[in-house]
Design an enzyme around this catalytic site. Structure first.
Site, PDB file in Angstrom:
ATOM      1  N   ASN A 152       0.852  -1.186   0.000  1.00 41.18           N
ATOM      2  CA  ASN A 152       0.000   0.000   0.000  1.00 41.18           C
ATOM      3  C   ASN A 152       0.899   1.251   0.000  1.00 41.18           C
ATOM      4  O   ASN A 152       1.566   1.558   0.981  1.00 41.18           O
ATOM      5  CB  ASN A 152      -0.911  -0.043   1.241  1.00 41.18           C
ATOM      6  CG  ASN A 152      -1.839   1.144   1.323  1.00 41.18           C
ATOM      7  OD1 ASN A 152      -1.451   2.274   1.039  1.00 41.18           O
ATOM      8  ND2 ASN A 152      -3.072   0.897   1.728  1.00 41.18           N
ATOM      9  N   ASP A 185      -1.078  -3.623   9.757  1.00 41.69           N
ATOM     10  CA  ASP A 185      -2.456  -3.941   9.420  1.00 41.69           C
ATOM     11  C   ASP A 185      -3.323  -2.984  10.206  1.00 41.69           C
ATOM     12  O   ASP A 185      -3.128  -2.785  11.409  1.00 41.69           O
ATOM     13  CB  ASP A 185      -2.806  -5.403   9.708  1.00 41.69           C
ATOM     14  CG  ASP A 185      -3.901  -5.859   8.744  1.00 41.69           C
ATOM     15  OD1 ASP A 185      -3.646  -5.908   7.531  1.00 41.69           O
ATOM     16  OD2 ASP A 185      -5.037  -6.126   9.197  1.00 41.69           O
ATOM     17  N   PHE A 223      -5.609   9.223   2.601  1.00 41.40           N
ATOM     18  CA  PHE A 223      -6.145   8.124   1.790  1.00 41.40           C
ATOM     19  C   PHE A 223      -7.283   7.445   2.548  1.00 41.40           C
ATOM     20  O   PHE A 223      -7.592   7.805   3.687  1.00 41.40           O
ATOM     21  CB  PHE A 223      -5.034   7.127   1.438  1.00 41.40           C
ATOM     22  CG  PHE A 223      -4.524   6.320   2.611  1.00 41.40           C
ATOM     23  CD1 PHE A 223      -3.579   6.844   3.482  1.00 41.40           C
ATOM     24  CD2 PHE A 223      -4.996   5.028   2.856  1.00 41.40           C
ATOM     25  CE1 PHE A 223      -3.115   6.109   4.564  1.00 41.40           C
ATOM     26  CE2 PHE A 223      -4.527   4.278   3.931  1.00 41.40           C
ATOM     27  CZ  PHE A 223      -3.589   4.828   4.791  1.00 41.40           C
ATOM     28  N   ARG A 251      -1.475   5.161  13.011  1.00 41.35           N
ATOM     29  CA  ARG A 251      -0.202   4.673  12.438  1.00 41.35           C
ATOM     30  C   ARG A 251       0.975   5.468  12.995  1.00 41.35           C
ATOM     31  O   ARG A 251       2.019   4.902  13.330  1.00 41.35           O
ATOM     32  CB  ARG A 251      -0.260   4.785  10.909  1.00 41.35           C
ATOM     33  CG  ARG A 251       0.984   4.257  10.196  1.00 41.35           C
ATOM     34  CD  ARG A 251       0.753   4.092   8.704  1.00 41.35           C
ATOM     35  NE  ARG A 251      -0.353   3.182   8.474  1.00 41.35           N
ATOM     36  CZ  ARG A 251      -1.597   3.580   8.152  1.00 41.35           C
ATOM     37  NH1 ARG A 251      -1.859   4.857   7.953  1.00 41.35           N
ATOM     38  NH2 ARG A 251      -2.562   2.704   8.011  1.00 41.35           N
TER      39      ARG A 251
HETATM   40  P1  IMP Z   1      -5.111  -3.322   5.375  1.00 45.69           P
HETATM   41  O1  IMP Z   1      -4.392  -2.914   6.607  1.00 45.69           O
HETATM   42  O2  IMP Z   1      -4.210  -3.414   4.197  1.00 45.69           O
HETATM   43  O3  IMP Z   1      -5.969  -4.522   5.584  1.00 45.69           O
HETATM   44  O4  IMP Z   1      -6.129  -2.172   4.956  1.00 45.69           O
HETATM   45  C1  IMP Z   1      -6.370  -1.120   5.737  1.00 45.69           C
HETATM   46  C2  IMP Z   1      -7.555  -0.336   5.186  1.00 45.69           C
HETATM   47  O5  IMP Z   1      -8.044   0.445   6.276  1.00 45.69           O
HETATM   48  C3  IMP Z   1      -7.141   0.658   4.107  1.00 45.69           C
HETATM   49  O6  IMP Z   1      -7.346   0.164   2.815  1.00 45.69           O
HETATM   50  C4  IMP Z   1      -8.039   1.836   4.396  1.00 45.69           C
HETATM   51  O7  IMP Z   1      -9.294   1.621   3.809  1.00 45.69           O
HETATM   52  C5  IMP Z   1      -8.215   1.765   5.910  1.00 45.69           C
HETATM   53  N1  IMP Z   1      -7.184   2.583   6.583  1.00 45.69           N
HETATM   54  C6  IMP Z   1      -6.111   2.156   7.306  1.00 45.69           C
HETATM   55  N2  IMP Z   1      -5.392   3.182   7.767  1.00 45.69           N
HETATM   56  C7  IMP Z   1      -6.000   4.282   7.303  1.00 45.69           C
HETATM   57  C8  IMP Z   1      -5.687   5.667   7.434  1.00 45.69           C
HETATM   58  O8  IMP Z   1      -4.690   6.092   8.027  1.00 45.69           O
HETATM   59  N3  IMP Z   1      -6.562   6.503   6.850  1.00 45.69           N
HETATM   60  C9  IMP Z   1      -7.670   6.079   6.178  1.00 45.69           C
HETATM   61  N4  IMP Z   1      -7.982   4.810   5.998  1.00 45.69           N
HETATM   62  C10 IMP Z   1      -7.147   3.905   6.563  1.00 45.69           C
END
Ligand code: IMP
Length: 203
Positions: free
Chosen positions: A10, A70, A153, A182
């Site tokens: 990502n 995650d 994002f 984060r």
């Molecule tokens: P994963 O950790 O790859 O399973 O996906 C995390 C998902 O949570 C992302 O695709 C976003 O949709 C959402 N997400 C995680 N952190 C953020 C952030 O800091 N801002 C906005 N959305 C977030």
């Protein structure tokens, strides 16, 4: 200098991680730097399970220190959904916009007090010898009634932070890293790695 491989594809997360760790004495490597870095399937039941799987597989494959992230959004009114399924909330190939629209629709008419939500971030550092370290960060806020701002994002445009009176998409990356889930986890990662490097390599 030690290498730190980011166990994520990502680009938005990578950018925030690079900015937070920029002054740390490590060489950050991403999937753009390492050929054929495996793609890890995120099918765990918790943020921890997914983070562990990503970091462990990437450090085993590269034989280097790996850092995974995650993260997910838990909305109180939806009994903590979408949570671990945040990226795929409105389907397998969902865009950020699809997910935001689905969430806004589900919360139509829901009062301000019941729109409370938390962003959670679980980070795992996995060492080539199998050692694991876990770090977490949480940000409390509420889901706005419409999107605002062009930065960040994912759910950032609809995640309103009462303390600053803005959504996460209305502040820049440096400001977001100071308060975000984060950013908080990364502060702990930073301190841990700083100590690790000092102990291991001294100065
Ligand atoms: P994963 O950790 O790859 O399973 O996906 C995390 C998902 O949570 C992302 O695709 C976003 O949709 C959402 N997400 C995680 N952190 C953020 C952030 O800091 N801002 C906005 N959305 C977030």
């Amino acid at each position: 200098m030690i290498d730190l491989v980011l166990a994520t594809r990502n680009r938005d997360k990578i950018s925030e991680i690079q900015q937070s760790l920029r002054t740390l004495n490590v060489r950050i490597l991403t999937f753009g730097d390492i050929r054929d870095l495996p793609i890890v399937k995120e099918n765990g039941r918790s943020l921890y399970e997914n983070a562990l799987k990503k970091a462990f597989l990437i450090s085993s494959w590269t034989k280097k220190l790996a850092l995974s992230d995650d993260s997910g959004l838990e909305v109180d009114f939806l009994n903590k959904r979408p949570g671990v399924k945040s990226a795929r909330f409105s389907g397998e190939n969902a865009t950020y916009e699809d997910n935001n629209l689905k969430l806004l629709k589900l919360l139509t008419g829901v009062s301000e007090e019941r729109r409370k939500a938390q962003f959670k971030c679980v980070m795992i550092l996995s060492f080539p010898d199998g050692r694991i370290e876990q770090f977490e960060g949480i940000l409390n806020g509420e889901i706005a009634t419409s999107g605002k701002g062009n930065n960040g994002f994912g759910y950032d445009p609809i995640f309103f932070v009462p303390e600053i009176g803005k959504t996460l998409a209305e502040i820049n990356q440096e400001e977001k890293n100071k308060i975000s889930h984060r950013g908080k986890a990364l502060k702990k990662v930073y301190r841990f790695l700083e100590n690790y490097i000092n102990q291991r390599y001294g100065n």
